[in-house]
Design a protein around this motif. Sequence first.
Motif, PDB file in Angstrom:
ATOM      1  N   ARG A  51      -8.221   6.799  23.909  1.00 52.83           N
ATOM      2  CA  ARG A  51      -9.368   5.913  23.659  1.00 52.83           C
ATOM      3  C   ARG A  51      -8.794   4.502  23.621  1.00 52.83           C
ATOM      4  O   ARG A  51      -8.100   4.143  24.551  1.00 52.83           O
ATOM      5  N   SER A  52      -9.031   3.741  22.539  1.00 54.57           N
ATOM      6  CA  SER A  52      -8.469   2.380  22.576  1.00 54.57           C
ATOM      7  C   SER A  52      -7.220   2.236  21.715  1.00 54.57           C
ATOM      8  O   SER A  52      -6.517   1.240  21.802  1.00 54.57           O
ATOM      9  N   GLU A  53      -6.915   3.253  20.881  1.00 58.35           N
ATOM     10  CA  GLU A  53      -5.789   3.106  19.956  1.00 58.35           C
ATOM     11  C   GLU A  53      -4.449   3.133  20.680  1.00 58.35           C
ATOM     12  O   GLU A  53      -3.578   2.307  20.427  1.00 58.35           O
ATOM     13  N   ALA A  73     -11.224   7.370  27.504  1.00 64.52           N
ATOM     14  CA  ALA A  73     -12.524   7.810  26.994  1.00 64.52           C
ATOM     15  C   ALA A  73     -13.288   6.595  26.489  1.00 64.52           C
ATOM     16  O   ALA A  73     -13.277   6.287  25.310  1.00 64.52           O
ATOM     17  N   GLY A  74     -13.903   5.884  27.412  1.00 67.21           N
ATOM     18  CA  GLY A  74     -14.598   4.652  27.092  1.00 67.21           C
ATOM     19  C   GLY A  74     -14.648   3.817  28.343  1.00 67.21           C
ATOM     20  O   GLY A  74     -14.347   4.311  29.444  1.00 67.21           O
ATOM     21  N   VAL A  75     -14.971   2.540  28.155  1.00 63.50           N
ATOM     22  CA  VAL A  75     -15.164   1.727  29.348  1.00 63.50           C
ATOM     23  C   VAL A  75     -14.029   0.724  29.584  1.00 63.50           C
ATOM     24  O   VAL A  75     -13.583   0.531  30.711  1.00 63.50           O
ATOM     25  N   GLY A  76     -13.538   0.091  28.524  1.00 61.98           N
ATOM     26  CA  GLY A  76     -12.523  -0.956  28.687  1.00 61.98           C
ATOM     27  C   GLY A  76     -11.155  -0.365  28.988  1.00 61.98           C
ATOM     28  O   GLY A  76     -10.772   0.652  28.415  1.00 61.98           O
ATOM     29  N   GLY A  98     -21.327   6.509  28.784  1.00 65.06           N
ATOM     30  CA  GLY A  98     -21.684   7.126  27.502  1.00 65.06           C
ATOM     31  C   GLY A  98     -21.827   6.197  26.321  1.00 65.06           C
ATOM     32  O   GLY A  98     -22.523   6.509  25.351  1.00 65.06           O
ATOM     33  N   ASN A  99     -21.162   5.033  26.373  1.00 62.81           N
ATOM     34  CA  ASN A  99     -21.148   4.126  25.220  1.00 62.81           C
ATOM     35  C   ASN A  99     -22.275   3.108  25.198  1.00 62.81           C
ATOM     36  O   ASN A  99     -22.503   2.470  24.175  1.00 62.81           O
ATOM     37  N   SER A 100     -22.921   2.935  26.350  1.00 62.52           N
ATOM     38  CA  SER A 100     -23.777   1.748  26.513  1.00 62.52           C
ATOM     39  C   SER A 100     -24.864   1.616  25.450  1.00 62.52           C
ATOM     40  O   SER A 100     -25.030   0.544  24.869  1.00 62.52           O
ATOM     41  N   ALA A 232     -18.130  -7.072  22.892  1.00 65.61           N
ATOM     42  CA  ALA A 232     -17.449  -6.740  24.157  1.00 65.61           C
ATOM     43  C   ALA A 232     -15.933  -6.708  23.950  1.00 65.61           C
ATOM     44  O   ALA A 232     -15.360  -5.626  23.729  1.00 65.61           O
ATOM     45  N   ARG A 233     -15.282  -7.856  24.003  1.00 68.77           N
ATOM     46  CA  ARG A 233     -13.847  -7.944  23.755  1.00 68.77           C
ATOM     47  C   ARG A 233     -13.539  -9.255  23.051  1.00 68.77           C
ATOM     48  O   ARG A 233     -14.057 -10.312  23.440  1.00 68.77           O
ATOM     49  N   GLY A 234     -12.659  -9.187  22.064  1.00 69.81           N
ATOM     50  CA  GLY A 234     -12.324 -10.369  21.270  1.00 69.81           C
ATOM     51  C   GLY A 234     -11.760 -11.494  22.110  1.00 69.81           C
ATOM     52  O   GLY A 234     -12.053 -12.674  21.885  1.00 69.81           O
ATOM     53  N   GLY A 283     -18.762  -0.513  17.964  1.00 67.10           N
ATOM     54  CA  GLY A 283     -19.812  -0.437  18.986  1.00 67.10           C
ATOM     55  C   GLY A 283     -20.054   0.971  19.515  1.00 67.10           C
ATOM     56  O   GLY A 283     -21.193   1.404  19.680  1.00 67.10           O
ATOM     57  N   ALA A 284     -18.982   1.681  19.778  1.00 67.22           N
ATOM     58  CA  ALA A 284     -19.133   3.024  20.374  1.00 67.22           C
ATOM     59  C   ALA A 284     -19.034   4.127  19.327  1.00 67.22           C
ATOM     60  O   ALA A 284     -19.018   5.309  19.679  1.00 67.22           O
ATOM     61  N   SER A 285     -18.970   3.734  18.064  1.00 71.71           N
ATOM     62  CA  SER A 285     -18.732   4.747  17.023  1.00 71.71           C
ATOM     63  C   SER A 285     -20.024   5.394  16.544  1.00 71.71           C
ATOM     64  O   SER A 285     -20.453   5.183  15.404  1.00 71.71           O
TER      65      SER A 285
END
Length: 331
Positions: A51-53, A73-76, A98-100, A232-234, A283-285
């Motif tokens: 994921r993002s971790e 598993a996500g978009v970014g 899936g996250n939108s 979105a992104r920092g 956001g996706a949680s």
Amino acid sequence: MAETVVVADRLAPGGLKILREVPEFDVVETVGKGPEALRAAIAGAAALVVRSETKVTAELLEAAPNLRVIARAGVGTDNIDLEDATRRGIPVLTAPGGNSTSAAEHTFALLLSLLRRIPWAARALEEGKWDRKPFEGTELRGKTLGVLGLGRIGTQVARIGQGFGMTVIGFDAYVPAAHAQAMGVELLSLKEVLRGADILTLHLTLTDETRGLLDAERLSLCRKGAVLVNTARGALVDEKALAAALNSGHLGGAALDVFEPEPLPMDSPLRKAPNCLLTPHLGASTREAQQRVAVEIAEAVRDALVKGDLRAAVNLRGLAAAHVAAHRPKD
Ligand code: MLT
């Protein structure tokens, strides 16, 4: 011989089930086991699911010579060294759909919380106070919402904004005016959106082009008292410049779910900025988004490794045809 699929970050059960049901796969979870366990597991792995971790660096890829796909598993993909993966001929798969909804809903959860001062009011009530005066808010209806990025999430945000009776204007360098028009969104230049929005919301992908997009100069173009939402992104925003704009009162507030870097450093000026509401990349949680994304990415991994279907790859254009062929499943 079974191929090892390493799942390095938490993946919802629906996705794990799909992967475990593939007879050709040996699924190894390294979540919470530390970097050494991950390095040992990927040494012979065919797929790495994150994921993002987990940061998929060039160094980590060096330790995974047999990798045939990286799955996000996500978009970014900003936690993945996309350039190095592409150079190595490794397709990077994402699960963009899936996250939108969750991300769009979180945008409004943050926005309404900020404008109605909900976290501050709830805290005061917890402290035993009953004081309504400091918590007068503002309505969304009749305000102008400026949406930067009219992709999947930006489009949903625009629709929800319209549902609240907002006028929606937008900027997206890659979306045709007809698409925006069909959504009832006026497509403008970046400067025009910055100057015209009461509330500005970011839904852009982080690229070399968009990094630091909202710097001090662009923030100064925003209306006095405008509010910024970022799910979105920092790194799209110069955070020091944003904190300064909040401190000076030029911006009326900010609601932020994403930061550069994450976790948000303890000494970040945003922690002390006024009217600044912060959440830890939520956001996706949601149960629904995590389930959808897990299923979507697990199917993409299965289809890539078993059938050679690379439709979910985001770096296909950069991969040489020979490389892609080398990553096709063996007969
Ligand atoms: C994404 O890129 O999919 C979202 O920001 C959610 C996440 O990173 O977990």
